[in-house]
Design a protein around this motif. Structure first.
Motif, PDB file in Angstrom:
ATOM      1  N   ALA A  25      -2.909 -20.085  -7.666  1.00  0.00           N
ATOM      2  CA  ALA A  25      -3.082 -18.645  -7.830  1.00  0.00           C
ATOM      3  C   ALA A  25      -1.767 -18.002  -8.254  1.00  0.00           C
ATOM      4  CB  ALA A  25      -3.581 -18.010  -6.536  1.00  0.00           C
ATOM      5  N   LEU A  26      -1.874 -17.015  -9.124  1.00  0.00           N
ATOM      6  CA  LEU A  26      -0.704 -16.265  -9.565  1.00  0.00           C
ATOM      7  C   LEU A  26      -0.649 -14.948  -8.796  1.00  0.00           C
ATOM      8  CD1 LEU A  26       1.639 -16.039 -11.703  1.00  0.00           C
ATOM      9  CD2 LEU A  26       0.029 -14.688 -13.077  1.00  0.00           C
ATOM     10  N   ARG A  27       0.478 -14.711  -8.126  1.00  0.00           N
ATOM     11  CA  ARG A  27       0.661 -13.463  -7.393  1.00  0.00           C
ATOM     12  C   ARG A  27       1.326 -12.442  -8.311  1.00  0.00           C
ATOM     13  NH1 ARG A  27       3.405 -16.513  -2.301  1.00  0.00           N
ATOM     14  NH2 ARG A  27       1.510 -17.380  -1.353  1.00  0.00           N
ATOM     15  N   VAL A  28       0.601 -11.380  -8.592  1.00  0.00           N
ATOM     16  CA  VAL A  28       1.124 -10.335  -9.483  1.00  0.00           C
ATOM     17  C   VAL A  28       1.309  -9.043  -8.695  1.00  0.00           C
ATOM     18  CG1 VAL A  28       0.739  -8.986 -11.575  1.00  0.00           C
ATOM     19  CG2 VAL A  28      -0.012 -11.372 -11.474  1.00  0.00           C
ATOM     20  N   GLY A  29       2.542  -8.562  -8.644  1.00  0.00           N
ATOM     21  CA  GLY A  29       2.820  -7.306  -7.975  1.00  0.00           C
ATOM     22  C   GLY A  29       2.382  -6.137  -8.835  1.00  0.00           C
ATOM     23  N   GLN A  30       1.799  -5.117  -8.207  1.00  0.00           N
ATOM     24  CA  GLN A  30       1.341  -3.926  -8.918  1.00  0.00           C
ATOM     25  C   GLN A  30       1.686  -2.690  -8.108  1.00  0.00           C
ATOM     26  OE1 GLN A  30      -2.829  -4.357 -10.350  1.00  0.00           O
ATOM     27  NE2 GLN A  30      -2.602  -6.492  -9.780  1.00  0.00           N
ATOM     28  N   ASP A  31       1.849  -1.578  -8.811  1.00  0.00           N
ATOM     29  CA  ASP A  31       2.153  -0.319  -8.128  1.00  0.00           C
ATOM     30  C   ASP A  31       1.029   0.068  -7.177  1.00  0.00           C
ATOM     31  OD1 ASP A  31       4.510  -0.147  -9.522  1.00  0.00           O
ATOM     32  OD2 ASP A  31       3.797   1.306 -10.982  1.00  0.00           O
ATOM     33  N   TYR A  32      -0.200  -0.211  -7.593  1.00  0.00           N
ATOM     34  CA  TYR A  32      -1.352   0.153  -6.777  1.00  0.00           C
ATOM     35  C   TYR A  32      -2.393  -0.951  -6.866  1.00  0.00           C
ATOM     36  CZ  TYR A  32      -5.687   2.531  -5.386  1.00  0.00           C
ATOM     37  OH  TYR A  32      -6.873   2.865  -4.777  1.00  0.00           O
ATOM     38  N   VAL A  33      -2.804  -1.459  -5.720  1.00  0.00           N
ATOM     39  CA  VAL A  33      -3.844  -2.476  -5.665  1.00  0.00           C
ATOM     40  C   VAL A  33      -5.108  -1.826  -5.112  1.00  0.00           C
ATOM     41  CG1 VAL A  33      -4.563  -4.683  -4.691  1.00  0.00           C
ATOM     42  CG2 VAL A  33      -2.155  -4.317  -5.298  1.00  0.00           C
ATOM     43  N   PRO A  34      -6.144  -1.660  -5.934  1.00  0.00           N
ATOM     44  CA  PRO A  34      -7.374  -1.008  -5.474  1.00  0.00           C
ATOM     45  C   PRO A  34      -8.022  -1.780  -4.335  1.00  0.00           C
ATOM     46  CG  PRO A  34      -7.344  -1.218  -7.870  1.00  0.00           C
ATOM     47  CD  PRO A  34      -6.231  -2.069  -7.342  1.00  0.00           C
ATOM     48  N   PRO A  35      -8.707  -1.093  -3.433  1.00  0.00           N
ATOM     49  CA  PRO A  35      -9.425  -1.778  -2.347  1.00  0.00           C
ATOM     50  C   PRO A  35     -10.445  -2.750  -2.932  1.00  0.00           C
ATOM     51  CG  PRO A  35      -9.321   0.594  -1.960  1.00  0.00           C
ATOM     52  CD  PRO A  35      -8.856   0.374  -3.359  1.00  0.00           C
ATOM     53  N   ALA A  36     -10.677  -3.833  -2.235  1.00  0.00           N
ATOM     54  CA  ALA A  36     -11.649  -4.826  -2.693  1.00  0.00           C
ATOM     55  C   ALA A  36     -13.041  -4.198  -2.742  1.00  0.00           C
ATOM     56  CB  ALA A  36     -11.648  -6.031  -1.759  1.00  0.00           C
ATOM     57  N   TYR A  37     -13.792  -4.563  -3.772  1.00  0.00           N
ATOM     58  CA  TYR A  37     -15.141  -4.026  -3.928  1.00  0.00           C
ATOM     59  C   TYR A  37     -16.046  -4.558  -2.818  1.00  0.00           C
ATOM     60  CZ  TYR A  37     -19.783  -3.144  -5.830  1.00  0.00           C
ATOM     61  OH  TYR A  37     -21.077  -2.734  -5.992  1.00  0.00           O
ATOM     62  N   THR A  38     -16.843  -3.677  -2.265  1.00  0.00           N
ATOM     63  CA  THR A  38     -17.795  -4.087  -1.231  1.00  0.00           C
ATOM     64  C   THR A  38     -19.214  -3.880  -1.744  1.00  0.00           C
ATOM     65  OG1 THR A  38     -17.695  -1.863  -0.239  1.00  0.00           O
ATOM     66  CG2 THR A  38     -16.235  -3.560   0.675  1.00  0.00           C
ATOM     67  N   PRO A  46     -10.251   1.628 -11.827  1.00  0.00           N
ATOM     68  CA  PRO A  46      -9.027   2.193 -11.265  1.00  0.00           C
ATOM     69  C   PRO A  46      -8.146   2.865 -12.310  1.00  0.00           C
ATOM     70  CG  PRO A  46      -8.787  -0.169 -11.501  1.00  0.00           C
ATOM     71  CD  PRO A  46     -10.214   0.156 -11.849  1.00  0.00           C
ATOM     72  N   GLU A  47      -7.211   3.663 -11.819  1.00  0.00           N
ATOM     73  CA  GLU A  47      -6.226   4.306 -12.684  1.00  0.00           C
ATOM     74  C   GLU A  47      -5.348   3.239 -13.335  1.00  0.00           C
ATOM     75  OE1 GLU A  47      -3.956   8.014 -13.783  1.00  0.00           O
ATOM     76  OE2 GLU A  47      -5.941   7.653 -12.950  1.00  0.00           O
TER      77      GLU A  47
END
Length: 266
Positions: A25-38, A46-47
Motif C-alpha cells: 500500500a502507498l501512504r499518501v498524505g493529504q490536507d484533508y482526508v474525507p470520512p470513509a463512505y458508509t 470532496p473538495e
C-alpha cells in the motif's frame, strides 16, 4: 482546498516506493482526508482533486491507497516533524504561488508541481448586490469541509461562514438561498458555470490567493522523485486534466440536482 502543508516520511535510504511495495500500500498524505463512505449515506465528491491524484498515483504502482492526513503546515514548525514521523510515503501539499520554490527544501524534501493550481472564487445569484470581496462582511458564505478557504472569509472579510459537508451541499445552499455566496476553487467553479443550469448563479468575485498543488518527496529518494516527475509529465499529456475537471464538475452538479427538492431562491 489549497493550504501550505507537509507530511512525508523519512527513510530515504530504503526508498519510500520500496517500502510501499513491501507493505502492499502507498501512504499518501493529504490536507484533508474525507470520512470513509458508509452504506446508505449520500455520496459526496470532496473538495479539491487530492484524492483523485492520490488514487491515480497508487494505481500506477498497482498498490492499494492509504490516505493519511498531513501533519502540519510548512513554516509552522511541524514540517520537519512530519518528515520524521514516517506517516506518509509521499504527500500532496498546497503552496501559495508567491512562496513556491521548486527543488530541495531545508526540511529534506522536494516539491514537484502536479500541474493543478487554483484560487478562491465566490459565486452568487446574478442579481446579487455583492460586487467586491469586502462586501462579504456580515453576509453568509458557504464553504465545504476540508476546503482551503475555511476560516479565511471570516478572518479577512468578516463574513459569516457556513461550513458544509461537501461542495455539493455548499452550492445547493446558494441555490436555495441559505447562503449569499459559495467559495471554492476557481478552476472547478469556472467549469461548473459552463453548465446552462448554473447561468442564474454565475455572478462571481475574481479569484484570489492562488496556490499550487504539489507532490512532496524526501530529497534523497531519487527513485520516488523520478517516478513523481514521470507521473506528472504523463498527466500533462492528453486529456487527463480536462477529463478530471469534467468528471468532478458533472459529479458535483448531479449531486446538487438530486438533492434540490425545493425551487431556486427568487
Amino acid at each position: 482546498m489549497l493550504l501550505v502543508a507537509a507530511g512525508v516520511s523519512g527513510g530515504a535510504q530504503a526508498g519510500v516506493l520500496d517500502d510501499a511495495k513491501a507493505r502492499g500500500a502507498l501512504r499518501v498524505g493529504q490536507d484533508y482526508v474525507p470520512p470513509a463512505y458508509t452504506a446508505g449515506a449520500k455520496f459526496r465528491t470532496p473538495e479539491g482533486v487530492d484524492m483523485i491524484l492520490a488514487e491515480d498515483i497508487a494505481k500506477r504502482l498497482n498498490l492499494k491507497l492509504d490516505n493519511v492526513p498531513n501533519a502540519g503546515n510548512a513554516g509552522d514548525g511541524k514540517a520537519a516533524q512530519a518528515l520524521k514521523g514516517a506517516r506518509a510515503d509521499i504527500a500532496l501539499v498546497t503552496v501559495d504561488e508567491n512562496a513556491v520554490r521548486i527543488g530541495a527544501a531545508a526540511d529534506g524534501s522536494v516539491l514537484i508541481p502536479t500541474g493543478y493550481s487554483a484560487g478562491a472564487m465566490a459565486i452568487m445569484r446574478t442579481d446579487t448586490d455583492i460586487r467586491k470581496w469586502e462586501q462579504l462582511k456580515g453576509r453568509t458564505v458557504c464553504l465545504s469541509e476540508g476546503g482551503s478557504y475555511v476560516g479565511r472569509m471570516a478572518a479577512r472579510y468578516g463574513a459569516v461562514e457556513k461550513v458544509m459537508r461537501a461542495p455539493a451541499d455548499s452550492l445547493l445552499a446558494v441555490r436555495t438561498g441559505q447562503c449569499d455566496a459559495a467559495v471554492h476553487d476557481d478552476t472547478m467553479l469556472k467549469e461548473l458555470l459552463r453548465l446552462p443550469e448554473w447561468k442564474k448563479f454565475s455572478a462571481q468575485l475574481p479569484p484570489q490567493s492562488r496556490s499550487m498543488l504539489m507532490i512532496r518527496i524526501p530529497a534523497a529518494d531519487n527513485a520516488a522523485i523520478a517516478y513523481a516527475r514521470q507521473t506528472v509529465a504523463e498527466w500533462s499529456r492528453g486529456d487527463f486534466w480536462p477529463a478530471l475537471k469534467k468528471k468532478w464538475t458533472n459529479a458535483v452538479a448531479f449531486e446538487v440536482y438530486l438533492d434540490q427538492n425545493v425551487p431556486d431562491c427568487h
